[in-house]
Design a protein around this motif. Structure first.
Motif, PDB file in Angstrom:
ATOM      1  N   MET A 156     -11.040   5.363  41.395  1.00 23.91           N
ATOM      2  CA  MET A 156     -10.146   4.524  42.423  1.00 23.91           C
ATOM      3  C   MET A 156      -8.683   4.362  41.584  1.00 23.91           C
ATOM      4  O   MET A 156      -8.586   4.125  40.184  1.00 23.91           O
ATOM      5  CB  MET A 156     -10.668   3.067  42.417  1.00 23.91           C
ATOM      6  N   ILE A 157      -7.717   4.879  42.167  1.00 27.15           N
ATOM      7  CA  ILE A 157      -6.516   4.776  41.665  1.00 27.15           C
ATOM      8  C   ILE A 157      -5.726   3.558  42.557  1.00 27.15           C
ATOM      9  O   ILE A 157      -5.437   3.469  43.675  1.00 27.15           O
ATOM     10  CB  ILE A 157      -5.695   6.248  41.805  1.00 27.15           C
ATOM     11  N   ILE A 158      -5.203   2.685  41.444  1.00 29.47           N
ATOM     12  CA  ILE A 158      -4.118   1.772  41.924  1.00 29.47           C
ATOM     13  C   ILE A 158      -2.826   2.055  41.200  1.00 29.47           C
ATOM     14  O   ILE A 158      -2.621   2.104  40.162  1.00 29.47           O
ATOM     15  CB  ILE A 158      -4.616   0.145  41.307  1.00 29.47           C
ATOM     16  N   PHE A 159      -1.857   2.137  42.273  1.00 30.89           N
ATOM     17  CA  PHE A 159      -0.571   2.451  41.828  1.00 30.89           C
ATOM     18  C   PHE A 159       0.436   1.664  42.317  1.00 30.89           C
ATOM     19  O   PHE A 159       0.384   1.060  43.439  1.00 30.89           O
ATOM     20  CB  PHE A 159      -0.136   3.927  42.752  1.00 30.89           C
ATOM     21  N   THR A 160       1.203   0.982  41.401  1.00 28.13           N
ATOM     22  CA  THR A 160       2.121  -0.152  41.655  1.00 28.13           C
ATOM     23  C   THR A 160       3.270   0.066  40.531  1.00 28.13           C
ATOM     24  O   THR A 160       3.273   0.697  39.663  1.00 28.13           O
ATOM     25  CB  THR A 160       1.413  -1.509  41.682  1.00 28.13           C
ATOM     26  N   SER A 161       4.051  -1.030  40.450  1.00 26.50           N
ATOM     27  CA  SER A 161       5.140  -1.398  39.657  1.00 26.50           C
ATOM     28  C   SER A 161       5.181  -2.598  38.986  1.00 26.50           C
ATOM     29  O   SER A 161       4.497  -3.828  39.570  1.00 26.50           O
ATOM     30  CB  SER A 161       6.344  -1.056  40.513  1.00 26.50           C
ATOM     31  N   ILE A 195      -8.270   3.972  37.435  1.00 22.67           N
ATOM     32  CA  ILE A 195      -6.904   4.138  36.841  1.00 22.67           C
ATOM     33  C   ILE A 195      -5.836   3.286  37.547  1.00 22.67           C
ATOM     34  O   ILE A 195      -5.743   3.460  38.676  1.00 22.67           O
ATOM     35  CB  ILE A 195      -6.696   5.916  37.097  1.00 22.67           C
ATOM     36  N   LEU A 196      -5.283   2.645  36.775  1.00 24.22           N
ATOM     37  CA  LEU A 196      -4.121   1.702  37.074  1.00 24.22           C
ATOM     38  C   LEU A 196      -2.905   2.408  36.755  1.00 24.22           C
ATOM     39  O   LEU A 196      -2.557   2.481  35.435  1.00 24.22           O
ATOM     40  CB  LEU A 196      -4.329   0.401  36.582  1.00 24.22           C
ATOM     41  N   ILE A 197      -2.033   2.882  37.591  1.00 24.50           N
ATOM     42  CA  ILE A 197      -0.725   3.513  37.298  1.00 24.50           C
ATOM     43  C   ILE A 197       0.225   2.290  37.311  1.00 24.50           C
ATOM     44  O   ILE A 197       0.416   1.986  38.422  1.00 24.50           O
ATOM     45  CB  ILE A 197      -0.600   4.673  38.028  1.00 24.50           C
ATOM     46  N   TYR A 198       0.908   2.063  36.434  1.00 25.41           N
ATOM     47  CA  TYR A 198       1.694   0.949  36.266  1.00 25.41           C
ATOM     48  C   TYR A 198       3.365   1.435  36.003  1.00 25.41           C
ATOM     49  O   TYR A 198       3.723   1.876  34.926  1.00 25.41           O
ATOM     50  CB  TYR A 198       1.463  -0.122  35.285  1.00 25.41           C
TER      51      TYR A 198
END
Length: 509
Positions: free
Chosen positions: A320-325, A33-36
């Motif tokens: 896998m969670i990737i959290f970024t901006s 999961i890519l949280i953008y």
């Protein structure tokens, strides 16, 4: 026992064993999961020093995962960063810039994408939220199925805000069709001439506005907010801005539930904390900073809902969670929501100079966290990384070959993303209406023809643009104030030449 029966049992056992092996191989691939987040600065989350707003869910990810202090989006604006993230290619190679709401699809369907690579690796792929990468082929009819779009670049499912909340069209698009569109009320969108019989214009109807806006954002008025661009029709399909967190999170959690029996990739691109900042009533007053702080709290809630859904479905240890901006923070960006007046002691970019649109560190050094319960160990990492590297890193992790010409600028740093290594890039390119190049603590900024565009000054930001060559040592000068170009000509020459080599290199997709 009859020999034939023994053979049949043996064959059945082998077949069953093969099925088990295949199932185990599938389960060993983590969900991704890519949280953008949009416009979230390095200092906008609790663990990185936020003041006046609490982000407990994001802080949990950071404290139990790898929290990066020197990880970057590729550009200080949204469309270029999104392009680089999904293609593994620098945005300048396709002249990627902030798109209008009716722009054609920016990513060439013949070009590999992060989604298409993961699809080949056996993943169900979905994108929910802000898109802003263009749709269609340049002759877009919103009343028909839209093509090309996310499907053509590898996404099985899509639920989109087509551009951003401050641009028309103000409708959701699901699987490349406008949601809830009445065929008897067809839509039209224009970014040139105004549309006869269209929605009221902000400059002419200030009494309709819930929040004042600059001239650029004073075209079509929808939901009491004036936007960029003109629109008519589609009344039943119009969104309500305050419902974004609930509508989008429901679509994201539904995708998780529908694909829980196989590996999935979910690109959840929040609209928060982009303008117009219109927090739902549930989150109003949750911060001391007004609307901007309240939508940070709202964004944190969305993150928590994703985590709760994973736990409820028994997926929290295999995801896998990737959290970024997508870029750094901005206070004043078109709407009079008092973000600048109410910021108080909060520092959106943390200790760094720069904002969205800027070439300084605050423009693209963004919050970045990798969390994988039971696999990734808690750690703070100073590895120099770029979102452009997620493509090659995940491909290597999943043993997927990248065809020649795809992801040309992406490099494999999977061990660093997982906290197993501190190795980062030797060189890292940054875009922000000019270019910068990092090598360790050294940073070179390419000179521009002027000291910044007037429109940036109107947003009360320093773009970092100067007519002279500049070289900084971030170890001793994190604020990027002391130009060392004259004192270190050899380093200046090396970085200038390397940057020029990257910019002029010919990449064929």
């Amino acid at each position: 026992m009859n020999p034939l029966k023994k053979l049949s049992l043996l064959i059945a056992f082998v077949a069953f064993s093969i099925q088990i092996t295949k199932a185990q191989a599938t389960l060993q691939k983590p969900n991704i999961i890519l949280i953008y987040v949009d416009d979230l600065g390095y200092g906008d989350i609790g663990v990185n020093g936020a003041v006046g707003v609490k982000t407990p869910n994001i802080d949990f990810l950071a404290k139990n995962g790898v929290n990066f202090s020197d990880a970057h989006c590729s550009a200080s604006t949204c469309t270029p960063s999104r392009y680089s993230l999904l293609t593994g290619s620098h945005a300048f190679r396709s002249q990627a810039a902030i798109l209008q709401g009716d722009a054609p699809l920016l990513i060439n369907p013949k070009q590999g994408s992060l989604a298409s690579m993961l699809k080949k690796a056996g993943y169900a792929t979905g994108v929910v939220g802000k898109w802003h990468l263009g749709l269609g082929n340049g002759t877009l009819d919103w009343n028909q199925e839209i093509s090309p779009g996310p499907r053509e670049i590898g996404f099985d499912y899509s639920f989109l805000i087509p551009a951003t909340g401050d641009r028309v069209p103000c409708v959701f698009v699901e699987n490349q069709k406008v949601v809830g569109l009445d065929p008897n009320d067809p839509m039209k969108v224009s970014y040139g001439e105004r549309i006869e019989g269209g929605y009221p214009i902000g400059t002419e109807n200030p009494d309709l506005l819930r929040v004042d806006a600059d001239t650029q954002h004073k075209n079509a008025v929808i939901n009491g907010v004036s936007r960029i661009g003109f629109m008519s029709g589609g009344k039943k399909a119009l969104w309500t801005d305050e419902d974004f967190p609930f509508v989008l999170t429901q679509k994201a959690t539904s995708f998780i539930e529908k694909n829980k029996t196989k590996p999935f990739f979910l690109f959840y691109a929040y609209h928060d904390i982009h303008v117009p900042r219109l927090p739902h009533q549930k989150f109003q007053g949750k911060s001391s900073m007004g609307a901007r702080g309240d939508v940070i709290a709202q964004m944190d809630w969305c993150t928590g809902e994703i985590m709760k859904k994973l736990k409820a479905e028994g997926l929290d240890k295999n995801t896998m969670i990737i959290f970024t901006s997508d870029n750094g923070p901005i206070l004043q960006d078109g709407y009079a929501d008092k973000a600048a007046e109410m910021v108080g002691n909060h520092k959106p970019a943390g200790i760094y100079t720069g904002t969205k649109y800027s070439i300084y560190e605050g423009g693209n050094r963004v919050p970045t966290i990798v969390y994988w319960n039971g696999t990734v160990k808690p750690k703070k990492s100073a590895a120099l990384l770029s979102q452009i590297d997620l493509y090659a890193s995940l491909a290597a992790f999943l043993k997927q070959e990248i065809p020649a010409g795809d992801a040309p600028d992406s490099q494999n740093f999977m061990d660093s993303w997982l906290g197993k290594s501190n190795k980062g890039r030797e060189y890292l390119l940054e875009e922000g209406f000019t270019y910068a190049l990092r090598k360790g603590d050294w940073k070179y900024i390419k000179p521009t023809k002027s000291n910044g565009a007037d429109w940036m000054k109107n947003k009360q930001i320093d773009s970092g643009h100067r007519i002279e060559k500049r070289l900084f040592n971030l170890k001793t000068d994190i604020k990027e104030t002391k130009n060392l170009a004259a004192e270190h000509p050899d380093i200046l020459k090396e970085l200038e030449q390397k940057l020029n080599d990257i910019i002029t290199s010919k990449i064929q997709h």
